[in-house]
Scaffold this motif. Structure first.
Motif, PDB file in Angstrom:
ATOM      1  N   MET A   1     -37.494  -7.646 -60.434  1.00 27.08           N
ATOM      2  CA  MET A   1     -36.907  -8.782 -59.739  1.00 27.08           C
ATOM      3  C   MET A   1     -35.458  -8.994 -60.177  1.00 27.08           C
ATOM      4  O   MET A   1     -35.046  -8.567 -61.257  1.00 27.08           O
ATOM      5  N   LEU A   2     -34.707  -9.654 -59.319  1.00 28.89           N
ATOM      6  CA  LEU A   2     -33.311  -9.964 -59.621  1.00 28.89           C
ATOM      7  C   LEU A   2     -33.230 -11.171 -60.556  1.00 28.89           C
ATOM      8  O   LEU A   2     -34.119 -12.028 -60.545  1.00 28.89           O
ATOM      9  N   PRO A   3     -32.176 -11.280 -61.353  1.00 36.46           N
ATOM     10  CA  PRO A   3     -32.039 -12.438 -62.248  1.00 36.46           C
ATOM     11  C   PRO A   3     -31.820 -13.714 -61.445  1.00 36.46           C
ATOM     12  O   PRO A   3     -31.162 -13.708 -60.408  1.00 36.46           O
ATOM     13  N   GLU A   4     -32.403 -14.800 -61.931  1.00 40.83           N
ATOM     14  CA  GLU A   4     -32.259 -16.091 -61.259  1.00 40.83           C
ATOM     15  C   GLU A   4     -31.769 -17.138 -62.244  1.00 40.83           C
ATOM     16  O   GLU A   4     -32.034 -17.045 -63.442  1.00 40.83           O
TER      17      GLU A   4
ATOM     18  N   ALA B   1     -28.195 -13.177 -48.938  1.00 41.65           N
ATOM     19  CA  ALA B   1     -29.137 -14.147 -49.499  1.00 41.65           C
ATOM     20  C   ALA B   1     -29.004 -14.240 -51.014  1.00 41.65           C
ATOM     21  O   ALA B   1     -28.541 -13.303 -51.665  1.00 41.65           O
ATOM     22  N   ALA B   2     -29.428 -15.386 -51.542  1.00 39.02           N
ATOM     23  CA  ALA B   2     -29.404 -15.598 -52.986  1.00 39.02           C
ATOM     24  C   ALA B   2     -30.484 -14.760 -53.659  1.00 39.02           C
ATOM     25  O   ALA B   2     -31.465 -14.366 -53.028  1.00 39.02           O
ATOM     26  N   ASN B   3     -30.297 -14.514 -54.949  1.00 43.69           N
ATOM     27  CA  ASN B   3     -31.275 -13.717 -55.695  1.00 43.69           C
ATOM     28  C   ASN B   3     -32.680 -14.301 -55.604  1.00 43.69           C
ATOM     29  O   ASN B   3     -33.664 -13.576 -55.473  1.00 43.69           O
ATOM     30  N   ALA B   4     -32.770 -15.626 -55.690  1.00 46.39           N
ATOM     31  CA  ALA B   4     -34.077 -16.277 -55.636  1.00 46.39           C
ATOM     32  C   ALA B   4     -34.776 -16.005 -54.304  1.00 46.39           C
ATOM     33  O   ALA B   4     -35.993 -15.771 -54.260  1.00 46.39           O
ATOM     34  N   THR B   5     -34.018 -16.014 -53.214  1.00 43.19           N
ATOM     35  CA  THR B   5     -34.588 -15.749 -51.897  1.00 43.19           C
ATOM     36  C   THR B   5     -35.098 -14.322 -51.814  1.00 43.19           C
ATOM     37  O   THR B   5     -36.201 -14.064 -51.311  1.00 43.19           O
ATOM     38  N   VAL B   6     -34.299 -13.377 -52.307  1.00 44.91           N
ATOM     39  CA  VAL B   6     -34.718 -11.969 -52.298  1.00 44.91           C
ATOM     40  C   VAL B   6     -35.981 -11.785 -53.132  1.00 44.91           C
ATOM     41  O   VAL B   6     -36.907 -11.077 -52.735  1.00 44.91           O
TER      42      VAL B   6
ATOM     43  N   LYS C   1     -34.794  -0.887 -54.493  1.00 44.16           N
ATOM     44  CA  LYS C   1     -33.387  -1.026 -54.864  1.00 44.16           C
ATOM     45  C   LYS C   1     -32.515  -1.152 -53.620  1.00 44.16           C
ATOM     46  O   LYS C   1     -31.610  -2.001 -53.562  1.00 44.16           O
ATOM     47  N   GLY C   2     -32.771  -0.324 -52.613  1.00 43.38           N
ATOM     48  CA  GLY C   2     -31.998  -0.390 -51.379  1.00 43.38           C
ATOM     49  C   GLY C   2     -32.144  -1.729 -50.694  1.00 43.38           C
ATOM     50  O   GLY C   2     -31.171  -2.287 -50.168  1.00 43.38           O
ATOM     51  N   TYR C   3     -33.370  -2.283 -50.698  1.00 45.69           N
ATOM     52  CA  TYR C   3     -33.604  -3.577 -50.071  1.00 45.69           C
ATOM     53  C   TYR C   3     -32.825  -4.674 -50.788  1.00 45.69           C
ATOM     54  O   TYR C   3     -32.190  -5.524 -50.146  1.00 45.69           O
ATOM     55  N   LYS C   4     -32.852  -4.650 -52.109  1.00 43.55           N
ATOM     56  CA  LYS C   4     -32.141  -5.681 -52.879  1.00 43.55           C
ATOM     57  C   LYS C   4     -30.637  -5.613 -52.638  1.00 43.55           C
ATOM     58  O   LYS C   4     -29.976  -6.645 -52.489  1.00 43.55           O
ATOM     59  N   LEU C   5     -30.101  -4.418 -52.578  1.00 41.62           N
ATOM     60  CA  LEU C   5     -28.664  -4.270 -52.344  1.00 41.62           C
ATOM     61  C   LEU C   5     -28.266  -4.804 -50.969  1.00 41.62           C
ATOM     62  O   LEU C   5     -27.224  -5.450 -50.818  1.00 41.62           O
ATOM     63  N   ARG C   6     -29.092  -4.545 -49.972  1.00 37.62           N
ATOM     64  CA  ARG C   6     -28.782  -5.009 -48.607  1.00 37.62           C
ATOM     65  C   ARG C   6     -28.922  -6.529 -48.497  1.00 37.62           C
ATOM     66  O   ARG C   6     -28.072  -7.202 -47.946  1.00 37.62           O
ATOM     67  N   ARG C   7     -30.008  -7.070 -49.040  1.00 33.26           N
ATOM     68  CA  ARG C   7     -30.270  -8.493 -48.869  1.00 33.26           C
ATOM     69  C   ARG C   7     -29.332  -9.369 -49.693  1.00 33.26           C
ATOM     70  O   ARG C   7     -29.052 -10.511 -49.315  1.00 33.26           O
ATOM     71  N   LYS C   8     -28.876  -8.861 -50.845  1.00 38.56           N
ATOM     72  CA  LYS C   8     -27.981  -9.655 -51.690  1.00 38.56           C
ATOM     73  C   LYS C   8     -26.677 -10.008 -50.974  1.00 38.56           C
ATOM     74  O   LYS C   8     -25.998 -10.955 -51.361  1.00 38.56           O
ATOM     75  N   LYS C   9     -26.329  -9.271 -49.929  1.00 35.15           N
ATOM     76  CA  LYS C   9     -25.108  -9.562 -49.189  1.00 35.15           C
ATOM     77  C   LYS C   9     -25.238 -10.860 -48.399  1.00 35.15           C
ATOM     78  O   LYS C   9     -24.234 -11.512 -48.094  1.00 35.15           O
TER      79      LYS C   9
END
Length: 273
Positions: free
Chosen positions: A169-172, A134-139, A124-132
């Motif tokens: 996974m994040l929604p794409e 990168a796009a969801n698909a990249t994460v 969860k922490g990684y997704k929150l940081r990377r979403k700033k």
């Protein structure tokens, strides 16, 4: 104090300069498999925690699930490096791009962690940081690499990972958007030249004309380029479908390829790299 029936629970000691022996607070456990002793720290000053650890290990030994202490010590960084090596051995077309993602993002974020410590909190922490940035698909593609590394560790003999955690996974958006119009393509090419990124212009030109995937584009090597026949031949292992195919050379592609081929600046086996 209660004593376990199998194995033992104990505290390590340390001799002081004055000769006194001091019991250290952390509890350790000792158990046996096939006559071989194993000693392991519970990481706790609570005797009950050590007792639970000992029972868990004894259960794993009885059921055949005990794989030694290495799975408890292996780091995510080791698993990610194994994945890089596996991609290289299989000569995957996405190997270079995957390695870039692993070294730039995954290893800094997870590399020092033990695989056994991974939890949903880390993901969860990684997704929150990377979403700033990168796009969801990249994460998601990055997290899929992490998941693949864990699965490879789990499939090893003996296993390096005892469990593969579930990663949400994040929604794409499956519909491709943001198609580059010709005017925007020309502007982007000029900006790349003026901002000091000329070596990537060839990749932009080729990618714009043939619309090939990023991994396929980055895998193209000069021996695959036939300027006389006006063809770029993609090898089967580098394509998504694992089937060889031919890309046409047309429009601006040929002039850019000819210039780049003669350039000493880009004396590499790969285009624009």
């Amino acid at each position: 104090m209660r004593r376990p029936k199998l194995g033992s629970i104990y505290q390590r000691t340390k001799r002081q300069p004055d000769g006194n022996v001091l019991a250290l607070p952390t509890w350790w456990v000792k158990y046996y498999r096939n006559g071989r002793p194993f000693r392991e720290s519970s990481g706790s000053e609570d005797y009950a925690e050590a007792e639970r650890l000992l029972k868990r290990r004894q259960g794993e030994i009885v059921t055949g699930r005990f794989a030694g202490l290495e799975p408890e010590r292996v780091t995510v960084g080791q698993l990610l490096q194994d994945l890089i090596d596996d991609y290289r051995l299989q000569e995957r077309g996405s190997a270079r791009m995957s390695e870039q993602r692993i070294r730039k993002h995954l290893i800094p974020a997870f590399g020092a962690l033990r695989a056994a410590q991974l939890s949903s909190t880390h993901f969860k922490g990684y997704k929150l940081r990377r979403k700033k940035d990168a796009a969801n698909a990249t994460v998601n593609r990055e997290l899929e690499l992490l998941l693949r590394a864990l699965k490879l560790g789990y499939e090893r003999e003996p296993p390096l990972v005892l469990r593969v955690p579930r990663i949400e996974m994040l929604p794409e958006q499956n519909v491709r958007e943001g198609i580059l119009e010709h005017e925007s393509y020309l502007k982007l090419r000029e900006v790349m030249l003026s901002e000091g990124y000329p070596r990537y212009c060839l990749l932009l030109v080729v990618g714009y004309h043939v619309g090939t995937r990023e991994g396929e584009l980055l895998s193209i090597q000069w021996p695959q380029v036939d300027l006389r026949a006006n063809e770029i031949r993609l090898k089967a292992p580098t394509t998504k479908t694992k089937k060889a195919r031919v890309l046409p050379i047309y429009g601006e592609m040929k002039s850019w390829l000819e210039i780049d081929r003669k350039s000493t600046r880009l004396n590499s086996s790969h285009l624009g790299i």
